[in-house]
Design an enzyme around this catalytic site. Structure first.
Site, PDB file in Angstrom:
ATOM      1  N   LYS A  51       4.351  -6.562   5.198  1.00 19.71           N
ATOM      2  CA  LYS A  51       5.603  -6.044   4.661  1.00 19.71           C
ATOM      3  C   LYS A  51       6.418  -5.360   5.749  1.00 19.71           C
ATOM      4  CE  LYS A  51       5.151  -4.548   0.408  1.00 19.71           C
ATOM      5  NZ  LYS A  51       4.519  -3.591  -0.516  1.00 19.71           N
ATOM      6  N   ARG A 108       5.285   2.547   0.438  1.00 16.11           N
ATOM      7  CA  ARG A 108       4.778   1.222   0.085  1.00 16.11           C
ATOM      8  C   ARG A 108       3.642   0.818   0.998  1.00 16.11           C
ATOM      9  NH1 ARG A 108      10.014  -2.493   0.665  1.00 16.11           N
ATOM     10  NH2 ARG A 108       8.908  -3.753  -0.902  1.00 16.11           N
ATOM     11  N   GLY A 111      -1.615  -6.115  -5.915  1.00 15.96           N
ATOM     12  CA  GLY A 111      -2.215  -5.152  -6.833  1.00 15.96           C
ATOM     13  C   GLY A 111      -3.135  -4.149  -6.173  1.00 15.96           C
ATOM     14  N   MET A 124      -2.310  -1.462  -4.532  1.00 14.57           N
ATOM     15  CA  MET A 124      -1.870  -0.127  -4.923  1.00 14.57           C
ATOM     16  C   MET A 124      -0.421  -0.182  -5.370  1.00 14.57           C
ATOM     17  SD  MET A 124      -0.931   2.987  -2.516  1.00 14.57           S
ATOM     18  CE  MET A 124       0.737   3.489  -2.906  1.00 14.57           C
ATOM     19  N   ARG A 138       8.333 -12.614   2.325  1.00 13.08           N
ATOM     20  CA  ARG A 138       7.049 -13.091   2.857  1.00 13.08           C
ATOM     21  C   ARG A 138       6.919 -14.562   2.511  1.00 13.08           C
ATOM     22  NH1 ARG A 138       3.576  -9.773  -1.599  1.00 13.08           N
ATOM     23  NH2 ARG A 138       4.609 -10.668  -3.381  1.00 13.08           N
ATOM     24  N   HIS A 159     -29.986 -24.238  -7.864  1.00  6.64           N
ATOM     25  CA  HIS A 159     -29.974 -25.624  -8.323  1.00  6.64           C
ATOM     26  C   HIS A 159     -28.693 -25.938  -9.091  1.00  6.64           C
ATOM     27  CE1 HIS A 159     -30.893 -28.898 -11.170  1.00  6.64           C
ATOM     28  NE2 HIS A 159     -31.473 -29.425 -10.105  1.00  6.64           N
ATOM     29  N   SER A 191     -29.830 -32.445  12.161  1.00  5.00           N
ATOM     30  CA  SER A 191     -28.898 -32.075  11.106  1.00  5.00           C
ATOM     31  C   SER A 191     -29.262 -30.662  10.684  1.00  5.00           C
ATOM     32  CB  SER A 191     -29.031 -33.056   9.939  1.00  5.00           C
ATOM     33  OG  SER A 191     -28.181 -32.649   8.901  1.00  5.00           O
ATOM     34  N   CYS A 194     -25.656 -30.205   7.243  1.00  8.92           N
ATOM     35  CA  CYS A 194     -25.693 -30.745   5.886  1.00  8.92           C
ATOM     36  C   CYS A 194     -25.949 -29.676   4.846  1.00  8.92           C
ATOM     37  CB  CYS A 194     -26.721 -31.861   5.780  1.00  8.92           C
ATOM     38  SG  CYS A 194     -28.400 -31.290   6.061  1.00  8.92           S
ATOM     39  N   TYR A 196     -20.361 -33.884  13.329  1.00  8.29           N
ATOM     40  CA  TYR A 196     -19.857 -34.053  11.965  1.00  8.29           C
ATOM     41  C   TYR A 196     -20.299 -32.915  11.063  1.00  8.29           C
ATOM     42  CZ  TYR A 196     -24.547 -35.593  10.542  1.00  8.29           C
ATOM     43  OH  TYR A 196     -25.883 -35.638  10.287  1.00  8.29           O
TER      44      TYR A 196
HETATM   45  P1  ADP Z   1       4.330  -4.672  -4.053  1.00 13.82           P
HETATM   46  O1  ADP Z   1       3.680  -4.885  -2.740  1.00 13.82           O
HETATM   47  O2  ADP Z   1       3.383  -4.378  -5.153  1.00 13.82           O
HETATM   48  O3  ADP Z   1       5.336  -5.742  -4.368  1.00 13.82           O
HETATM   49  P2  ADP Z   1       6.487  -3.045  -3.100  1.00 13.82           P
HETATM   50  O4  ADP Z   1       6.191  -2.078  -2.034  1.00 13.82           O
HETATM   51  O5  ADP Z   1       7.112  -4.321  -2.680  1.00 13.82           O
HETATM   52  O6  ADP Z   1       5.156  -3.318  -3.900  1.00 13.82           O
HETATM   53  O7  ADP Z   1       7.404  -2.336  -4.157  1.00 13.82           O
HETATM   54  C1  ADP Z   1       7.627  -2.844  -5.428  1.00 13.82           C
HETATM   55  C2  ADP Z   1       9.071  -2.756  -5.798  1.00 13.82           C
HETATM   56  O8  ADP Z   1       9.561  -1.434  -5.676  1.00 13.82           O
HETATM   57  C3  ADP Z   1       9.989  -3.555  -4.933  1.00 13.82           C
HETATM   58  O9  ADP Z   1      10.029  -4.883  -5.327  1.00 13.82           O
HETATM   59  C4  ADP Z   1      11.311  -2.901  -5.182  1.00 13.82           C
HETATM   60  O10 ADP Z   1      11.891  -3.381  -6.367  1.00 13.82           O
HETATM   61  C5  ADP Z   1      10.926  -1.457  -5.371  1.00 13.82           C
HETATM   62  N1  ADP Z   1      11.182  -0.722  -4.139  1.00 13.82           N
HETATM   63  C6  ADP Z   1      10.344  -0.481  -3.127  1.00 13.82           C
HETATM   64  N2  ADP Z   1      10.941   0.220  -2.156  1.00 13.82           N
HETATM   65  C7  ADP Z   1      12.216   0.424  -2.567  1.00 13.82           C
HETATM   66  C8  ADP Z   1      13.358   1.077  -1.999  1.00 13.82           C
HETATM   67  N3  ADP Z   1      13.303   1.648  -0.795  1.00 13.82           N
HETATM   68  N4  ADP Z   1      14.478   1.087  -2.719  1.00 13.82           N
HETATM   69  C9  ADP Z   1      14.532   0.489  -3.936  1.00 13.82           C
HETATM   70  N5  ADP Z   1      13.521  -0.124  -4.510  1.00 13.82           N
HETATM   71  C10 ADP Z   1      12.352  -0.162  -3.839  1.00 13.82           C
HETATM   72 MG    MG Z   2       6.695  -6.299  -3.227  1.00  8.84          MG
END
Ligand code: ADP
Ligand code: MG
Ligand code: MG
Length: 873
Positions: A23, A93, A102, A104, A337, A455, A763, A830, A850
């Site tokens: 990210k 984030r 998921g 965090m 991404r 098995h 093998s 194998c 192989y």
């Molecule tokens: P995840 O990795 O679970 O997608 P993110 O870090 O991308 O979590 O955050 C989830 C959401 O939070 C983003 O899609 C966005 O909508 C909102 N968000 C995160 N940072 C900001 C920010 N600086 N301003 C506005 N919205 C934000």
């Molecule tokens: Mg996100």
């Protein structure tokens, strides 16, 4: 020199993924491209590693750098953290090298407190927005940082809506939200025992610590194990100034893909919500609009977004998954991404990108995750149906695909009902070779015991049948089993997901496997880049044919014993085992000879001239013995023996540790006539097929299993060559053949130079080699390995992924020593590892000729071998 732990977005770029996380690196890259990104900074993955090394503390130096960068961000934005007149509000984030969904939750609107909120409400003239942001912040912070849990906050919101008689959270007004914020703080105090922190710096460090901590939560640990992400990578933390999608009707937030992630079709694909923040779109609080509607609603903004998307796709040369926010009509990019996609979409997108001139065929081959191929070759659950289902248990994902059927408890029942065209799932404590037919007719197999190479797992993978193994929580009753608090009787519907290990106590619709033309194109490219051959482990002409269809270039392992379980053969093999004299045994073997010969002919025919390695009888003999009293009586009658006498023979064959008992080449050392019969069957079959197909050049490969000492290999090899040479001399075919061995006992690996003086090929039988190197049984390890994962002693199952450090060292040693004695020695693998991408990469680097794997893994191996050749080229 002091280590730099914090980077402004403008200091980084997309290549710094390891340090800044995915990210952070992409936020930096977008910043560099001049795209509208709310500014901020990234705390590195190294800081996370330090956090753990320092005993879960943020060191003073790192702390100092963070405070310094807050200062820079304040300067850049002209706002100040905690300043009621002009507050800097940020999001915190997480983001590791590999995306970990998921792991965090993100914390938004950090920096708010009573003073900030009051002043901010007055300043913006939009108290509803301010209190909405505030209550969100308290909610997220409490949940993520203090782990208070979300549920109660949701209840408070629902209560409030009920009291106001509204259904939509947009209908709550500023006062309602202010009241909610108060209730949330109250709840925080009750749960935590102290006031909600009002100091923004305290809030910030609490949030950063929470992100670091989340790296080690059980969900994350489990996800890493499933996806081969090492635990020492750590996660980065992004601190970013907020933009607000909840400022009113000209604001909003959304997610979009640059192409359809389900089908791969070109064109923007996504959803958004006006007057919303963060995860509202995915949380399902309101029904989002599709991205097309944005075009109608705000064409200018849509065009701007589309232009950014095109630029990002061209830049990354891959389909992008993006998050954006609109603040009062202005667009901001919050994330991009390479998007996750279905298997079908992955193949289409890779081909389309090549056709669009964005990437070359090498890149196309490299960008597809080989594991995804499973989804193309096996039935899958219908997505919509699966969404509403909750698992009742989770075992090992032993053989991929989805299955749905009625519960049966015996292989006989499975076969009988399967033949009638009914869908059944076979549920067993564990399976044995006698269950083969029933396993064949079952849609899926569920066992309480056994690991990834048990098995059930091996056989199911070979057949391409879905299997979940080792689900220890199952308790069996009389014609029923209990799992997840419910009891299931014969005939009840259950569903299995062999790719995740999930078990469902209900019927879930499945959709059949479907292979597209895109798949063929990619595989053709892969084959051109690949340097290792890909063979298959196949024991029957049917499996061999299946593997050929999947592109196998030979058989690396044909296990002769699997042919012995057919009902018409088992009695002959039993006779052979309990024979007291050589004559008796030879008589029994004579019955088996024509059957084996015709099996081998069938296999040679199916393999169309490609090489076939046939292994001499390997398993402990007691596996073939009758267990039921009625079978013992019948066999005694057939052999003209007293039942008691036969029982005595059976007792005498008992072994304390059959895996290390009388099996493999040891059988031929004690009973040379077994090896002689099998050699005869192999050579005669090859001669017959060679005559029918003069265009083929058959060179049978006869493999002697479980060798640990060169003299025992020499002894058994002489049985083979004496028999083979005599037959060839009498025939009118000048057949060449090879004799080799499996390397599956550590002593064989360590003395491979000696072994190679006799063996013309090695093998690597890495199932047994792993078992013998670790000293634990592949059938029992499942029971305690879980504790090893929990305690981080092992991160993965060594039976599923080759242990490159230990077992790998034995393989490397054997390769080196083997080549010393015999430079042109043929080398392959194998074991089950032959179908695992990471292990295949090891084989490439070690210089094997192989890999051999079960038929349904052949395409995976072809792709993985190509990727490894490209990466190591
Ligand atoms: P995840 O990795 O679970 O997608 P993110 O870090 O991308 O979590 O955050 C989830 C959401 O939070 C983003 O899609 C966005 O909508 C909102 N968000 C995160 N940072 C900001 C920010 N600086 N301003 C506005 N919205 C934000
Ligand atoms: Mg996100
Ligand atoms: Mg073995």
């Amino acid at each position: 020199m002091t280590t730099k732990y914090v980077y402004e977005f403008s200091e980084g770029d997309g290549s710094m993924r390891n340090l800044l996380g995915g990210k952070g690196a992409n936020l930096a890259e977008m910043t560099g491209l001049g795209m509208p990104v709310p500014q901020g900074f990234t705390i590195t993955t190294e800081a996370c590693t330090r956090y753990y090394d320092d005993g879960q503390q943020i060191g003073d130096d790192i702390r100092g750098q963070i405070v310094e960068y807050i200062g820079k961000l304040e300067e850049l934005t002209g706002k100040k953290l905690g300043d009621p007149d002009n507050p800097l509000l940020v999001s915190v984030r997480s983001g590791s090298r590999a995306s970990m969904p998921g792991m965090m939750d993100t914390i938004l609107n950090l920096g708010m407190n009573e003073q900030v909120v009051a002043a901010f409400a007055a300043k913006t003239g939009n108290p509803r927005f301010v209190y909405d942001s505030y209550r969100r912040f308290i909610q997220m912070y409490s949940d993520v940082v203090m782990e208070v849990g979300k549920a109660y906050f949701e209840e408070l919101i629902d209560e409030m809506k009920e009291r106001k008689g509204v259904t939509n959270d947009l209908e709550l007004d500023a006062d309602d939200l202010k009241e909610l914020a108060r209730q949330f703080k109250e709840e925080y105090k009750t749960k935590i025992g102290s006031e909600f922190p009002s100091d923004p710096i305290e809030q910030l460090f609490g949030a950063i610590r929470a992100v670091f901590r989340s790296w080690d939560n059980p969900r994350a640990v489990y996800y890493r194990r499933l996806n081969d992400i090492p635990s020492d990578w750590g996660t980065a933390v992004n601190v970013q100034s907020m933009v607000f999608g909840n400022l009113g009707d000209t604001s909003g937030t959304g997610v979009a893909f640059s192409r359809n992630p389900a089908t791969g079709d070109p064109g923007l694909y996504g959803e958004y919500l006006m007057n919303a923040q963060g995860e509202d779109v995915v949380a399902g609080i309101r029904t989002p609009l599709t991205i097309d509607q944005l075009k109608a609603q705000n064409p200018g903004l849509y065009d701007e977004f589309q232009a950014i998307v095109t630029r990002l796709e061209n830049h990354y040369r891959d389909m992008q998954d993006m998050e954006f926010t609109i603040e009062e009509g202005k667009l901001f990019m919050l994330q991009t991404r390479n998007g996750k996609r279905t298997a079908a979409a992955a193949f289409k997108i890779a081909c389309d990108l090549v056709d669009e001139g964005m990437i070359d065929s090498k890149k196309a081959v490299s960008m597809i995750d080989p594991k995804q191929i499973d989804a193309l070759l096996h039935p899958q659950f219908d997505d919509a149906d699966l969404k509403d289902a909750t698992p009742i248990g989770k075992g090992l994902p032993a053989s991929p695909g989805a299955a749905c059927g009625q519960v049966v408890f015996t292989a006989e029942e499975a076969a009988e009902r399967g033949k009638r065209g009914e869908d059944v799932v076979l549920v067993r404590l564990e399976t044995t070779p006698e269950d083969i037919e029933g396993m064949h007719y079952a849609k899926g197999i569920l066992t309480a015991r056994g690991g990834m190479t048990s098995h059930a797992a091996v056989v199911a993978r070979g057949m391409g049948t879905c299997c979940v193994s080792g689900l220890g929580e199952i308790s069996f009753g009389v014609k029923n089993f209990t799992l997840g608090g419910n009891t299931y009787n014969e005939g009840d519907w259950i569903s299995l997901d062999g790719s995740t290990g999930n078990v469902y106590g209900e019927a879930i619709k499945t959709v059949p496997a479907e292979i597209s033309g895109y798949f063929g194109r990619i595989m053709e490219w892969a084959d051109a880049f690949r340097t290792m051959k890909v063979r298959t482990n196949a024991d029957t002409p049917l499996d061999a044919k299946q593997a050929r269809d999947f592109g196998a270039e030979g058989i690396g392992l044909c296990r002769t014993e699997h042919m012995f379980f057919e009902p018409d053969r088992i009695s002959a093999i039993r006779e052979m085992i309990v024979s007291k004299s050589v004559e008796q045994r030879e008589a029994a073997l004579a019955k088996l000879l024509p059957m084996q010969r015709s099996d081998f002919e069938g296999i040679y025919e199916a393999m169309e001239g490609y090489p076939v390695t046939i292994r001499l009888l390997d398993p402990p003999l007691h596996e073939f013995l009758p267990h039921e009293h009625s079978d013992v009586v019948a066999l005694a009658r057939q052999m003209n023996m007293e039942t008691i006498a036969l029982e005595a023979v059976i007792d005498s064959l008992h072994e304390f540790n059959p895996m290390m008992g009388h099996r493999g080449c040891r059988l031929d050392v004690t009973y040379p006539e077994i090896g002689a019969m099998q050699t005869r069957a192999i050579i005669e079959a090859a001669i017959n097929v060679q005559k029918r197909h003069p265009e083929w050049d058959l060179v049978p490969e006869i493999m002697i299993p479980l060798v640990g000492e060169v003299k025992e290999l020499a002894f058994v090899k002489k049985i083979v060559t004496d028999t083979a040479d005599a037959i060839i001399a009498e025939s009118d075919v000048d057949l060449k053949y090879l004799v080799g061995t499996m390397i599956e006992i550590p002593r064989a690996a360590l003395t491979a130079d000696e072994i190679a003086t006799e063996a013309e090929f090695f093998s690597f039988g890495t199932n047994d080699l792993t078992q013998m190197t670790f000293g634990f049984s592949r059938d029992d390890a499942g029971k305690f390995l879980e504790s090893y994962y929990e305690k981080k002693i092992y991160e993965v199952d060594p039976f599923a992924r080759l242990d490159q450090v230990g077992v790998g060292k034995l393989v490397e040693t054997a390769v080196k020593l083997g080549r010393q004695s015999r430079p042109d020695i043929k080398l392959g693998i194998c074991g089950e590892h032959g179908g695992d991408p990471a292990s295949i990469d090891f084989c490439q680097r070690t210089g094997l000729n192989y890999v051999s794997c079960s038929p349904f893994r052949v395409p995976i191996a072809r792709l993985a071998a190509a990727q490894s050749a490209l990466a190591n080229g």
